[in-house]
Design a protein around this motif. Structure first.
Motif, PDB file in Angstrom:
ATOM      1  N   ASP A 115       0.772  -1.249  -0.063  1.00  0.00           N
ATOM      2  CA  ASP A 115       0.176  -0.064   0.062  1.00  0.00           C
ATOM      3  C   ASP A 115       0.835   1.254  -0.091  1.00  0.00           C
ATOM      4  OD1 ASP A 115      -2.342  -1.593  -0.040  1.00  0.00           O
ATOM      5  OD2 ASP A 115      -2.733  -1.248   2.230  1.00  0.00           O
ATOM      6  N   ARG A 116       1.918   1.246   0.698  1.00  0.00           N
ATOM      7  CA  ARG A 116       2.870   2.484   0.782  1.00  0.00           C
ATOM      8  C   ARG A 116       3.612   2.793  -0.495  1.00  0.00           C
ATOM      9  NH1 ARG A 116       3.800   7.323   1.942  1.00  0.00           N
ATOM     10  NH2 ARG A 116       5.696   7.801   3.114  1.00  0.00           N
ATOM     11  N   LEU A 117       4.266   1.683  -0.766  1.00  0.00           N
ATOM     12  CA  LEU A 117       4.938   1.771  -2.102  1.00  0.00           C
ATOM     13  C   LEU A 117       4.123   2.243  -3.377  1.00  0.00           C
ATOM     14  CD1 LEU A 117       7.462  -1.066  -1.869  1.00  0.00           C
ATOM     15  CD2 LEU A 117       8.031   1.423  -1.873  1.00  0.00           C
ATOM     16  N   GLU A 118       2.687   1.800  -3.385  1.00  0.00           N
ATOM     17  CA  GLU A 118       1.870   2.065  -4.633  1.00  0.00           C
ATOM     18  C   GLU A 118       1.464   3.431  -4.288  1.00  0.00           C
ATOM     19  OE1 GLU A 118      -2.680   1.119  -6.209  1.00  0.00           O
ATOM     20  OE2 GLU A 118      -1.579  -0.396  -4.803  1.00  0.00           O
ATOM     21  N   GLU A 119       1.270   4.136  -2.993  1.00  0.00           N
ATOM     22  CA  GLU A 119       1.008   5.616  -2.941  1.00  0.00           C
ATOM     23  C   GLU A 119       2.256   6.271  -3.565  1.00  0.00           C
ATOM     24  OE1 GLU A 119       0.761   8.713   0.887  1.00  0.00           O
ATOM     25  OE2 GLU A 119       1.211   6.639   1.082  1.00  0.00           O
ATOM     26  N   LEU A 120       3.386   5.895  -3.241  1.00  0.00           N
ATOM     27  CA  LEU A 120       4.513   6.486  -3.665  1.00  0.00           C
ATOM     28  C   LEU A 120       4.700   6.623  -5.260  1.00  0.00           C
ATOM     29  CD1 LEU A 120       6.775   5.673  -0.679  1.00  0.00           C
ATOM     30  CD2 LEU A 120       5.543   7.874  -0.915  1.00  0.00           C
ATOM     31  N   TRP A 121       4.357   5.391  -5.895  1.00  0.00           N
ATOM     32  CA  TRP A 121       4.476   5.198  -7.242  1.00  0.00           C
ATOM     33  C   TRP A 121       3.322   6.054  -7.711  1.00  0.00           C
ATOM     34  CZ3 TRP A 121       7.523   4.175 -11.140  1.00  0.00           C
ATOM     35  CH2 TRP A 121       7.068   3.705 -12.161  1.00  0.00           C
ATOM     36  N   ARG A 122       2.367   6.111  -7.290  1.00  0.00           N
ATOM     37  CA  ARG A 122       1.120   6.803  -7.740  1.00  0.00           C
ATOM     38  C   ARG A 122       1.385   8.382  -7.651  1.00  0.00           C
ATOM     39  NH1 ARG A 122      -3.136   4.181  -9.781  1.00  0.00           N
ATOM     40  NH2 ARG A 122      -3.432   1.867  -9.262  1.00  0.00           N
ATOM     41  N   ALA A 123       2.176   8.771  -6.772  1.00  0.00           N
ATOM     42  CA  ALA A 123       2.368  10.418  -6.209  1.00  0.00           C
ATOM     43  C   ALA A 123       2.693  11.195  -7.559  1.00  0.00           C
ATOM     44  CB  ALA A 123       3.392  10.433  -5.378  1.00  0.00           C
ATOM     45  N   PRO A 124       2.437  12.460  -8.000  1.00  0.00           N
ATOM     46  CA  PRO A 124       2.670  13.255  -8.900  1.00  0.00           C
ATOM     47  C   PRO A 124       4.135  13.374  -8.923  1.00  0.00           C
ATOM     48  CG  PRO A 124       1.563  14.498  -7.104  1.00  0.00           C
ATOM     49  CD  PRO A 124       1.553  13.170  -6.600  1.00  0.00           C
ATOM     50  N   ALA A 125       4.584  13.792 -10.301  1.00  0.00           N
ATOM     51  CA  ALA A 125       6.049  14.154 -10.517  1.00  0.00           C
ATOM     52  C   ALA A 125       5.834  14.869 -11.628  1.00  0.00           C
ATOM     53  CB  ALA A 125       6.751  13.029 -10.832  1.00  0.00           C
ATOM     54  N   ASP A 126       6.756  16.043 -11.694  1.00  0.00           N
ATOM     55  CA  ASP A 126       7.107  16.915 -12.701  1.00  0.00           C
ATOM     56  C   ASP A 126       8.453  17.225 -13.212  1.00  0.00           C
ATOM     57  OD1 ASP A 126       6.425  18.976 -14.679  1.00  0.00           O
ATOM     58  OD2 ASP A 126       5.839  20.355 -13.419  1.00  0.00           O
ATOM     59  N   THR A 127       8.961  16.707 -14.152  1.00  0.00           N
ATOM     60  CA  THR A 127      10.219  16.663 -14.425  1.00  0.00           C
ATOM     61  C   THR A 127      10.432  16.791 -15.899  1.00  0.00           C
ATOM     62  OG1 THR A 127      10.890  14.543 -14.884  1.00  0.00           O
ATOM     63  CG2 THR A 127      10.960  15.088 -12.694  1.00  0.00           C
ATOM     64  N   PRO A 128      11.478  17.196 -16.575  1.00  0.00           N
ATOM     65  CA  PRO A 128      11.738  17.339 -17.913  1.00  0.00           C
ATOM     66  C   PRO A 128      11.529  16.160 -18.804  1.00  0.00           C
ATOM     67  CG  PRO A 128      13.675  18.394 -16.891  1.00  0.00           C
ATOM     68  CD  PRO A 128      12.845  17.622 -15.808  1.00  0.00           C
ATOM     69  N   ALA A 129      11.722  15.036 -18.083  1.00  0.00           N
ATOM     70  CA  ALA A 129      11.313  13.744 -19.046  1.00  0.00           C
ATOM     71  C   ALA A 129      10.320  12.707 -18.333  1.00  0.00           C
ATOM     72  CB  ALA A 129      12.792  12.995 -18.934  1.00  0.00           C
ATOM     73  N   TYR A 130       9.837  13.085 -17.103  1.00  0.00           N
ATOM     74  CA  TYR A 130       9.046  12.354 -16.371  1.00  0.00           C
ATOM     75  C   TYR A 130       7.891  12.856 -15.684  1.00  0.00           C
ATOM     76  CZ  TYR A 130       7.128   8.257 -13.757  1.00  0.00           C
ATOM     77  OH  TYR A 130       6.346   7.323 -13.049  1.00  0.00           O
ATOM     78  N   ARG A 131       6.755  12.871 -16.095  1.00  0.00           N
ATOM     79  CA  ARG A 131       5.442  13.570 -15.544  1.00  0.00           C
ATOM     80  C   ARG A 131       4.423  12.696 -15.196  1.00  0.00           C
ATOM     81  NH1 ARG A 131       5.959  18.108 -20.356  1.00  0.00           N
ATOM     82  NH2 ARG A 131       8.273  18.313 -19.910  1.00  0.00           N
ATOM     83  N   LYS A 132       3.701  12.973 -14.256  1.00  0.00           N
ATOM     84  CA  LYS A 132       2.502  12.016 -13.515  1.00  0.00           C
ATOM     85  C   LYS A 132       1.764  12.775 -12.915  1.00  0.00           C
ATOM     86  CE  LYS A 132       3.046   7.725 -12.415  1.00  0.00           C
ATOM     87  NZ  LYS A 132       3.610   6.581 -11.798  1.00  0.00           N
ATOM     88  N   GLY A 133       0.465  12.647 -12.799  1.00  0.00           N
ATOM     89  CA  GLY A 133      -0.386  13.491 -12.040  1.00  0.00           C
ATOM     90  C   GLY A 133      -0.368  14.962 -12.013  1.00  0.00           C
TER      91      GLY A 133
END
Length: 587
Positions: free
Chosen positions: A316-334
């Protein structure tokens, strides 16, 4: 192949400069790499990642909110130096400490470890963590020896997302440890990569065959198989990863996994999607629930034609962190909420470039005898640089047999920087010891990689032993060589028989000590020691590697001398040519 470049030795620096110019919204350049353009929020743990160039979007492309706070970037396929890492970490640090993260390669282990020590001396709390996801590089019972490949991404992201939540350094490190323990990767390739300036790839794969179990530094695979269809490739990758489940995962059915199908440089996205459709089917048939899969180029190896599959088994904890947003030049999520305020002041010119720390040009007092000896030291370093220039292609070719082929260019960068630093120090009136220590720092900083760290320690040991007050006697030079031998063994952990430069350095130092103790003048004693070095270097062709990147490809290296051992032998002979007209009469 890599077609667009200027000077191959400047490729990594110029690529980083262009990357930073193209992505000012996310990053700003600092000495040694890049940090977030908006800085690190006050009190937050700074996650600083890093490694060699040639793997974009790792590592600089992963700097931004939700992922890394900074990235230290080394030469092509060579770790950044300890000074580069320290510089990036100091720029990223905002009071919460620093977690230094990297793939598990010898040069990275050395340099990131040294950087952590220097940060501690600066008053910055720092920890290090190496990713070890590649199941082909060591057996399960030796998982600590495994390489970090595309599993870098989920492990980096888990730690960075935890830092974004405000967790303290010890807890961020614990998250990295858990993510790494539950991450596995396996790769295949159809052709090797070609470094900038090279006219042939680091390895080749026979027609209608593929390499199995390869790394991300141009290392050949651990075996070959018939060229598969896309579905057969998917089945091979999935089968290998499902055969080794981490502790706590008893069977794949009912488990959740973050899945990354990673292109290594020249496999087209459409090809990746064809493979992924079968990967998804096979994992679904095994009862695995796939969470936020990633298909694309995430950790590459220049133009290598290959793919790797990574599974991170989630709780559960690792899934939360994997799904967390990210905003970088080459990798973006959420998506994030309001932009974070800048935590650091930008330079008045608006470029975001952080100036180098001012160099300390103050020189220790030196005697006239030591200053005269410094001229010989400079001549020796000039000869070393010339010898490396002459043999740079040969050293790269030898290294490419079972390694990554970067030894020649790394040695060239290091030797050139050492000569330049020595020239400057000598011109300012430095003694022999200071000329050597300035050269040591420059070599380690510019070369990076394992050889950069080791050659830095060799020159520093010699410089510390010689000092700036006395004319170097033959006995003192021999004592410096003995200390250099001990320093390299302490730093690198290798011993005679491991098929490294230690196989040459130990007999060279031992022979030099014995010869000077018997009363021989330095030039004659050095000649004898250089002969021992040459014989020892040739003998490494019959040894199986037990350290470094060549270890998983031990059988391939038989019949070819170790590149580091060979370069050291060449250098000892070049220095002998300098000592002949300059040898002191002291015994």
């Amino acid at each position: 192949m890599t077609r667009l470049f200027n000077d191959p030795a400047a490729f990594a620096d110029e690529a980083l400069e262009g990357f930073a110019a193209a992505h000012r919204r996310w990053v700003r350049p600092v000495t040694g790499g890049v940090v977030r353009a908006g800085g690190t929020p006050a009190g937050q743990v700074a996650v600083v990642i890093g490694g060699g160039s040639g793997h974009y979007p790792a590592f600089s492309g992963l700097v931004g909110r939700g992922l890394a706070h900074g990235a230290a970037v080394g030469n092509v396929f060579a770790s950044p130096s300890a000074q580069q890492i320290r510089s990036v970490a100091r720029a990223a640090h905002a009071g919460g400490g620093v977690l230094l993260m990297y793939g598990n390669y010898a040069g990275d282990v050395l340099h990131f470890g040294q950087a952590a020590e220097r940060l501690a001396a600066d008053g910055v709390e720092a920890r290090t963590f190496a990713v070890t996801d590649d199941i082909s590089s060591a057996a399960p019972e030796e998982s600590a020896k495994r390489r970090g490949i595309a599993g870098d991404l989920p492990v980096f992201k888990a730690a960075a997302a935890a830092a974004e939540q405000g967790l303290p350094l010890a807890e961020v490190l614990a998250v990295a440890e858990r993510a790494n323990a539950r991450t596995r990767s396996f790769g295949i390739a159809f052709s090797g990569c070609t470094l900038p300036g090279a006219d042939h790839p680091l390895f080749t794969v026979p027609e209608a065959r593929m390499a199995v179990g390869l790394g991300i530094h141009g290392e050949p695979g651990i075996g070959e198989e018939a060229l598969p269809t896309a579905d057969e490739a998917a089945r091979l990758l999935v089968t290998h990863l499902l055969a080794e489940l981490p502790d706590g995962v008893t069977a794949p059915a009912g488990e959740r996994a973050a899945v990354i199908l990673n292109g290594l440089g020249s496999v087209k996205y459409e090809e990746l999607f064809v493979v992924y459709r079968k990967v998804a089917e096979l994992l679904g048939d095994a009862g695995v629930e796939i969470v936020d899969p990633e298909v694309g180029e995430l950790v590459t190896s220049f133009d290598m034609a290959g793919v790797s599959l990574t599974l991170t088994w989630l709780d559960d904890r690792l899934e939360e962190l994997w799904r967390a947003p990210a905003d970088t030049p080459a990798y973006r999520k959420g998506a994030f909420g309001a932009p974070e305020a800048e935590a650091v002041a930008r330079p008045a010119d608006g470029t975001g470039t952080v100036a180098d720390e001012p160099a300390d040009e103050a020189l220790p007092d030196a005697s006239e005898d030591s200053r005269r000896a410094a001229g010989t030291v400079l001549a020796a370093l000039t000869a070393i640089a010339g010898t490396v220039d002459t043999h740079v292609e040969e050293l790269g070719r030898i290294d490419a047999v079972a390694g990554d082929g970067d030894h020649g260019i790394g040695m060239q960068r290091g030797a050139t920087a050492a000569r330049q630093a020595a020239t400057t120090a000598y011109g300012l009136g430095a003694g022999a010891g200071t000329v050597l220590t300035r050269a040591a720092d420059a070599w380690a900083d510019k070369a990076g990689g394992t050889s950069g760290a080791l050659w830095g320690s060799i020159l520093r040991a010699l410089g510390t032993t010689l000092g700036d007050q006395e004319a170097p006697s033959a006995d003192r030079v021999a004592a410096g060589a003995a200390e250099a031998s001990a320093a390299v063994r302490r730093l690198g952990g290798a011993e005679v028989g491991d098929r490294t430069m230690v196989d040459v350095l130990v007999p060279f130092a031992d022979t030099l000590s014995a010869a000077t103790a018997s009363g021989l003048a330095l030039a004659e004693a050095w000649d004898r020691a250089a002969g021992a070095a040459e014989s020892a270097a040739a003998a490494t062709a019959e040894l199986l590697p037990r350290k470094g990147r060549a270890r998983p490809h031990a059988e391939k290296s038989l019949g070819t001398p170790d590149a580091g051992a060979h370069s050291l032998a060449l250098i000892t002979r070049a220095v002998h040519g300098v000592l002949l007209p300059h040898s002191p009469n002291q015994h």
